[in-house]
Write a protein that holds these residues in place. Sequence first.
Motif, short mmCIF file in Angstrom:
data_model
loop_
_atom_site.label_atom_id
_atom_site.label_comp_id
_atom_site.label_asym_id
_atom_site.label_seq_id
_atom_site.Cartn_x
_atom_site.Cartn_y
_atom_site.Cartn_z
N ILE A 7 0.92 -1.35 0.13
CA ILE A 7 0.04 0.15 0.00
C ILE A 7 0.69 1.30 -0.05
O ILE A 7 0.62 2.24 -0.64
CB ILE A 7 -0.95 0.19 1.21
CG1 ILE A 7 -2.14 -1.09 0.92
CG2 ILE A 7 -1.64 1.40 1.27
CD1 ILE A 7 -2.97 -1.20 2.33
N GLU A 8 1.86 1.23 0.73
CA GLU A 8 2.84 2.16 0.85
C GLU A 8 3.37 2.54 -0.62
O GLU A 8 3.55 3.71 -1.06
CB GLU A 8 4.08 2.12 1.64
CG GLU A 8 3.53 2.39 3.32
CD GLU A 8 4.74 2.24 4.50
OE1 GLU A 8 5.92 2.85 3.94
OE2 GLU A 8 4.68 1.79 5.32
N SER A 11 0.81 3.98 -3.01
CA SER A 11 0.77 5.62 -2.61
C SER A 11 1.77 6.38 -3.35
O SER A 11 1.71 7.39 -3.92
CB SER A 11 0.93 5.68 -1.04
OG SER A 11 0.57 7.17 -0.58
N LYS A 15 0.58 9.14 -6.51
CA LYS A 15 0.55 10.37 -5.87
C LYS A 15 0.46 11.38 -6.91
O LYS A 15 -0.07 12.53 -6.51
CB LYS A 15 1.51 10.59 -4.66
CG LYS A 15 3.00 10.51 -5.36
CD LYS A 15 3.95 10.93 -4.10
CE LYS A 15 5.48 10.88 -4.79
NZ LYS A 15 6.51 11.19 -3.60
N ARG A 53 -7.72 4.94 -7.82
CA ARG A 53 -6.68 4.51 -7.06
C ARG A 53 -6.06 3.26 -7.48
O ARG A 53 -4.87 2.95 -7.69
CB ARG A 53 -6.97 4.67 -5.64
CG ARG A 53 -6.98 5.97 -5.12
CD ARG A 53 -7.48 5.98 -3.62
NE ARG A 53 -7.64 7.32 -3.25
CZ ARG A 53 -6.90 8.05 -2.33
NH1 ARG A 53 -5.64 7.53 -2.13
NH2 ARG A 53 -7.00 9.26 -1.80
N ASN A 57 -2.99 2.32 -9.78
CA ASN A 57 -1.51 1.76 -9.24
C ASN A 57 -1.22 0.21 -9.95
O ASN A 57 -0.32 -0.09 -10.16
CB ASN A 57 -2.10 1.29 -7.82
CG ASN A 57 -0.85 0.29 -7.26
OD1 ASN A 57 0.15 1.00 -7.09
ND2 ASN A 57 -1.18 -1.02 -6.58
N THR A 157 -4.90 2.81 -0.20
CA THR A 157 -4.19 4.26 -0.20
C THR A 157 -5.29 5.29 0.41
O THR A 157 -4.90 6.07 0.86
CB THR A 157 -3.79 4.73 -1.18
OG1 THR A 157 -4.78 4.77 -2.45
CG2 THR A 157 -2.64 3.92 -1.78
N ASP A 161 -4.01 7.23 3.43
CA ASP A 161 -3.80 8.88 3.54
C ASP A 161 -4.71 9.29 4.67
O ASP A 161 -4.36 10.13 5.32
CB ASP A 161 -4.74 9.46 2.26
CG ASP A 161 -3.86 9.07 0.97
OD1 ASP A 161 -2.79 8.86 1.02
OD2 ASP A 161 -4.51 9.58 -0.33
#
Length: 328
Positions: A7-8, A11, A15, A53, A57, A157, A161
Amino acid sequence: MPNIQEIENASQRIKNHINDTPIVSSHLLNDWLGHEIHFKLECFQKVGAFKARGACNSISWLIEKGEKPDHIVANSSGNHAQSVAWAASRFGIPTTIFMPRYSSPIKIQATQSYGAKVVLSDTRDESDELVKAAATEKGTYWLPPFNHEQVIAGQGTVAFDIFQSMKGINAIFAPCGGGGLMSGTYIATKALSPETLVFGAEPLNANDAAESLRKNSIQRLKAIPDTLADGAMTMAVGDITFEYLKQLDGLFEVEESDLIYWTQWLNHLLKVQVEPTSAMSMGAVIQWLKSQQQKQKVMVILTGGNVDPSMMNKIWEKSQLDQIPGIE
């Protein structure tokens, strides 16, 4: 299986492509309920829904691995369709989206506007079969709406966030369709704020996830569900997402009358357009708050804001604004 590191990574990948959506609250609603309710406005996301998202991704991940496809196909009744079309267009990849005819007209039109070829069929099952066949063509990648590790990481994400900007949340709520958002939300929440409870909301008229949890095996709807929550009309959850749904702190079934009630009230109080699927989570929030003795800090993910005129007419056929929100 997806984890917080995925997930990081997601992100970081997305972004520069997505919107940093705001978190808002209504003092009036909080006074009426006696609790602190916050809303993450994914209705302000690209394509008007959180689904951007996961799609962004997944495609970015493929390109990062050096596996950029020649063609992407997907099956969806709405927001995932738009999101794949939008994300693929950013990377110059042609797309074909298979959608059932009962999909929201505004979502079909938006998917076409992002450059995708849209193929309509009479049922969701037919769309699912068509996408499977198309995915066998050389150079074609099938990006499913929820049962995919990178889709789940991308949807996670949203919660990632949230916990970067807000602490002390007692419970987080989101709608459950196929379970991609719920899975990502669970992973991110339990990694970043283990004490926060994670709850899902599902239409009572399309409660395949709740039935699956009760029977401890994936249950499939027998017919197209009669619900205004078009974002939660999935016929069955996936084998990946089901494993995360089992770990939720609860899954609430919400009646159609509550979908209408909270869609009207959130439009009115927050001054934003939200889909019935998004507003459904407030029905779950109220069910949970009835059992709480202390003041709670709650986060609600408002997943989308794409509502066509016919849906709007159904929502506002009779005003619910003379019934003030409350716990009882």
